[in-house]
Motif scaffolding. Structure first.
Motif, PDB file in Angstrom:
ATOM      1  N   CYS A 195      40.409  62.841  22.597  1.00  0.00           N
ATOM      2  CA  CYS A 195      41.634  62.442  22.711  1.00  0.00           C
ATOM      3  C   CYS A 195      42.288  63.273  23.990  1.00  0.00           C
ATOM      4  CB  CYS A 195      42.384  63.744  21.707  1.00  0.00           C
ATOM      5  SG  CYS A 195      42.184  63.418  19.414  1.00  0.00           S
ATOM      6  N   GLU A 196      43.204  62.203  24.209  1.00  0.00           N
ATOM      7  CA  GLU A 196      43.782  62.502  26.049  1.00  0.00           C
ATOM      8  C   GLU A 196      44.483  63.718  26.193  1.00  0.00           C
ATOM      9  OE1 GLU A 196      45.578  58.828  26.079  1.00  0.00           O
ATOM     10  OE2 GLU A 196      43.555  57.825  25.932  1.00  0.00           O
ATOM     11  N   THR A 197      44.774  64.263  27.115  1.00  0.00           N
ATOM     12  CA  THR A 197      46.157  64.616  27.562  1.00  0.00           C
ATOM     13  C   THR A 197      46.943  64.257  28.927  1.00  0.00           C
ATOM     14  OG1 THR A 197      44.772  65.940  29.875  1.00  0.00           O
ATOM     15  CG2 THR A 197      44.523  67.152  27.308  1.00  0.00           C
ATOM     16  N   TRP A 198      47.732  64.452  29.003  1.00  0.00           N
ATOM     17  CA  TRP A 198      48.704  63.775  30.031  1.00  0.00           C
ATOM     18  C   TRP A 198      49.764  64.810  30.626  1.00  0.00           C
ATOM     19  CZ3 TRP A 198      53.982  63.051  30.366  1.00  0.00           C
ATOM     20  CH2 TRP A 198      54.614  61.848  30.990  1.00  0.00           C
ATOM     21  N   GLN A 199      49.869  64.510  31.802  1.00  0.00           N
ATOM     22  CA  GLN A 199      50.565  65.475  32.772  1.00  0.00           C
ATOM     23  C   GLN A 199      51.269  64.095  33.505  1.00  0.00           C
ATOM     24  OE1 GLN A 199      48.529  67.685  35.484  1.00  0.00           O
ATOM     25  NE2 GLN A 199      46.956  68.870  34.608  1.00  0.00           N
ATOM     26  N   GLY A 200      53.192  64.825  33.488  1.00  0.00           N
ATOM     27  CA  GLY A 200      54.167  64.107  33.812  1.00  0.00           C
ATOM     28  C   GLY A 200      55.654  65.134  34.035  1.00  0.00           C
ATOM     29  N   ASN A 201      56.787  63.812  34.094  1.00  0.00           N
ATOM     30  CA  ASN A 201      57.677  64.454  33.240  1.00  0.00           C
ATOM     31  C   ASN A 201      58.261  63.463  32.233  1.00  0.00           C
ATOM     32  OD1 ASN A 201      57.864  65.986  35.632  1.00  0.00           O
ATOM     33  ND2 ASN A 201      58.032  64.673  37.346  1.00  0.00           N
ATOM     34  N   ARG A 202      58.890  64.499  32.104  1.00  0.00           N
ATOM     35  CA  ARG A 202      59.540  63.659  31.049  1.00  0.00           C
ATOM     36  C   ARG A 202      60.606  64.870  30.531  1.00  0.00           C
ATOM     37  NH1 ARG A 202      58.428  64.843  24.011  1.00  0.00           N
ATOM     38  NH2 ARG A 202      59.950  63.797  23.023  1.00  0.00           N
ATOM     39  N   ASP A 203      61.967  63.570  30.222  1.00  0.00           N
ATOM     40  CA  ASP A 203      63.169  64.986  30.661  1.00  0.00           C
ATOM     41  C   ASP A 203      63.187  65.415  31.368  1.00  0.00           C
ATOM     42  OD1 ASP A 203      63.350  62.888  28.379  1.00  0.00           O
ATOM     43  OD2 ASP A 203      63.234  64.324  26.859  1.00  0.00           O
ATOM     44  N   GLY A 204      62.881  65.207  32.662  1.00  0.00           N
ATOM     45  CA  GLY A 204      63.326  65.603  34.298  1.00  0.00           C
ATOM     46  C   GLY A 204      62.695  67.341  33.981  1.00  0.00           C
ATOM     47  N   GLU A 205      61.195  67.040  32.831  1.00  0.00           N
ATOM     48  CA  GLU A 205      60.819  68.866  32.927  1.00  0.00           C
ATOM     49  C   GLU A 205      59.317  68.037  32.749  1.00  0.00           C
ATOM     50  OE1 GLU A 205      59.785  71.696  29.232  1.00  0.00           O
ATOM     51  OE2 GLU A 205      60.921  70.330  29.404  1.00  0.00           O
ATOM     52  N   HIS A 206      58.181  69.314  33.752  1.00  0.00           N
ATOM     53  CA  HIS A 206      56.936  68.760  34.023  1.00  0.00           C
ATOM     54  C   HIS A 206      56.007  69.135  32.540  1.00  0.00           C
ATOM     55  CE1 HIS A 206      52.986  68.409  35.865  1.00  0.00           C
ATOM     56  NE2 HIS A 206      52.887  69.606  35.267  1.00  0.00           N
ATOM     57  N   VAL A 207      55.343  68.506  31.605  1.00  0.00           N
ATOM     58  CA  VAL A 207      54.922  68.783  30.652  1.00  0.00           C
ATOM     59  C   VAL A 207      53.191  68.527  30.975  1.00  0.00           C
ATOM     60  CG1 VAL A 207      57.004  68.214  29.378  1.00  0.00           C
ATOM     61  CG2 VAL A 207      55.280  66.765  29.866  1.00  0.00           C
ATOM     62  N   GLU A 218      46.177  62.797  16.118  1.00  0.00           N
ATOM     63  CA  GLU A 218      48.128  61.445  16.318  1.00  0.00           C
ATOM     64  C   GLU A 218      49.375  63.098  16.116  1.00  0.00           C
ATOM     65  OE1 GLU A 218      46.651  64.332  12.373  1.00  0.00           O
ATOM     66  OE2 GLU A 218      45.858  62.781  13.625  1.00  0.00           O
ATOM     67  N   CYS A 219      48.649  64.318  16.971  1.00  0.00           N
ATOM     68  CA  CYS A 219      49.455  65.271  17.550  1.00  0.00           C
ATOM     69  C   CYS A 219      49.458  65.428  18.371  1.00  0.00           C
ATOM     70  CB  CYS A 219      48.713  66.656  16.522  1.00  0.00           C
ATOM     71  SG  CYS A 219      48.552  66.398  15.275  1.00  0.00           S
ATOM     72  N   ASP A 220      50.866  65.841  19.003  1.00  0.00           N
ATOM     73  CA  ASP A 220      50.906  66.424  20.564  1.00  0.00           C
ATOM     74  C   ASP A 220      51.535  68.017  20.862  1.00  0.00           C
ATOM     75  OD1 ASP A 220      53.971  66.555  20.861  1.00  0.00           O
ATOM     76  OD2 ASP A 220      53.604  64.481  20.056  1.00  0.00           O
ATOM     77  N   ASN A 221      51.348  68.635  21.525  1.00  0.00           N
ATOM     78  CA  ASN A 221      52.067  69.673  21.699  1.00  0.00           C
ATOM     79  C   ASN A 221      53.467  69.750  22.650  1.00  0.00           C
ATOM     80  OD1 ASN A 221      50.988  68.878  24.181  1.00  0.00           O
ATOM     81  ND2 ASN A 221      50.826  71.233  24.689  1.00  0.00           N
ATOM     82  N   ILE A 222      54.354  68.904  22.130  1.00  0.00           N
ATOM     83  CA  ILE A 222      55.480  69.005  23.138  1.00  0.00           C
ATOM     84  C   ILE A 222      56.737  68.331  22.362  1.00  0.00           C
ATOM     85  CG2 ILE A 222      55.062  68.701  25.858  1.00  0.00           C
ATOM     86  CD1 ILE A 222      55.832  65.443  25.377  1.00  0.00           C
ATOM     87  N   VAL A 281      50.633  67.580  28.275  1.00  0.00           N
ATOM     88  CA  VAL A 281      50.869  67.112  26.842  1.00  0.00           C
ATOM     89  C   VAL A 281      48.773  67.226  26.453  1.00  0.00           C
ATOM     90  CG1 VAL A 281      51.072  65.225  25.374  1.00  0.00           C
ATOM     91  CG2 VAL A 281      52.736  65.531  27.635  1.00  0.00           C
ATOM     92  N   VAL A 282      49.121  68.097  25.394  1.00  0.00           N
ATOM     93  CA  VAL A 282      47.418  68.012  24.495  1.00  0.00           C
ATOM     94  C   VAL A 282      48.044  67.009  23.572  1.00  0.00           C
ATOM     95  CG1 VAL A 282      45.311  69.053  24.117  1.00  0.00           C
ATOM     96  CG2 VAL A 282      46.929  69.759  25.802  1.00  0.00           C
ATOM     97  N   TYR A 283      47.486  66.015  22.931  1.00  0.00           N
ATOM     98  CA  TYR A 283      47.211  65.481  22.152  1.00  0.00           C
ATOM     99  C   TYR A 283      45.845  66.208  20.868  1.00  0.00           C
ATOM    100  CZ  TYR A 283      49.771  61.159  24.354  1.00  0.00           C
ATOM    101  OH  TYR A 283      50.676  61.160  25.150  1.00  0.00           O
ATOM    102  N   SER A 284      45.793  65.886  19.684  1.00  0.00           N
ATOM    103  CA  SER A 284      44.514  66.698  18.879  1.00  0.00           C
ATOM    104  C   SER A 284      44.901  65.934  17.597  1.00  0.00           C
ATOM    105  CB  SER A 284      44.856  67.692  18.675  1.00  0.00           C
ATOM    106  OG  SER A 284      46.444  68.679  18.258  1.00  0.00           O
ATOM    107  N   GLY A 285      43.866  66.261  16.121  1.00  0.00           N
ATOM    108  CA  GLY A 285      44.047  66.179  15.061  1.00  0.00           C
ATOM    109  C   GLY A 285      43.257  64.521  15.022  1.00  0.00           C
ATOM    110  N   GLN A 286      42.842  64.651  13.736  1.00  0.00           N
ATOM    111  CA  GLN A 286      41.795  63.964  13.822  1.00  0.00           C
ATOM    112  C   GLN A 286      42.391  62.457  13.895  1.00  0.00           C
ATOM    113  OE1 GLN A 286      41.583  63.412   9.217  1.00  0.00           O
ATOM    114  NE2 GLN A 286      40.239  62.188   9.068  1.00  0.00           N
ATOM    115  N   TYR A 287      43.335  61.939  13.955  1.00  0.00           N
ATOM    116  CA  TYR A 287      43.759  60.785  14.083  1.00  0.00           C
ATOM    117  C   TYR A 287      44.528  60.792  16.158  1.00  0.00           C
ATOM    118  CZ  TYR A 287      42.436  59.288   9.410  1.00  0.00           C
ATOM    119  OH  TYR A 287      42.414  59.369   8.178  1.00  0.00           O
TER     120      TYR A 287
END
Length: 140
Positions: A58-70, A80-84, A72-78
């Motif tokens: 599952c991918e990870t992603w870094q960037g800005n979301r709503d003016g906040e640096h995040v 389908e989950c993230d940590n934000i 993102v770590v995706y997880s789950g069987q599909y």
């Protein structure tokens, strides 16, 4: 004629051992209102790689979301989950008193509620105050 039967068995065995990427699509997924960049109609939610019918890497992603640096770590069987994608209190995820796991806040000890905004000690004080208030009203 025997080699053809052998070939057929081999093809069936291969198909069972290597299902299509459809096996990596979540069947009947629940509605996830807050999930970031979710594509439920694609294998691994469009966030990972399908290998032998299972989502891997599952991918990870870094960037800005709503003016906040995040981060993102995706997880789950599909994937389908993230940590934000969790509830926020005063624009702070999990009120700053928990971590986000698949759209739900997991609160630190001493905090509760869906968004970790409830300090258990304060809540207990409020409950005791209400009990005392009710006792005073019923004894009058």
């Amino acid at each position: 004629m025997l080699p053809i039967i052998s070939l057929t068995v081999l093809l069936i065995s291969y198909a069972c051992a290597n299902p299509t990427s459809d096996a990596c699509i979540e069947p009947n997924p629940p509605v996830r209102y807050f999930s970031f960049n979710l594509r439920q109609d694609q294998p691994c939610s469009g966030r990972g790689t399908c290998v032998n019918g299972k989502c891997t890497s599952c991918e990870t992603w870094q960037g800005n979301r709503d003016g906040e640096h995040v981060n993102v770590v995706y997880s789950g069987q599909y994937c389908e989950c993230d940590n934000i994608s969790c509830p926020r209190f005063n624009r702070v995820m999990c009120a700053g008193h928990g971590r986000c796991e698949c759209g739900r806040c997991v609160c630190e000890s001493g905090y509760s509620s869906y968004d970790c905004s409830l300090n258990d000690a304060v809540a207990e004080d409020v409950v005791n105050m209400l009990r005392n208030f009710n006792k005073d009203k019923t004894s009058s």
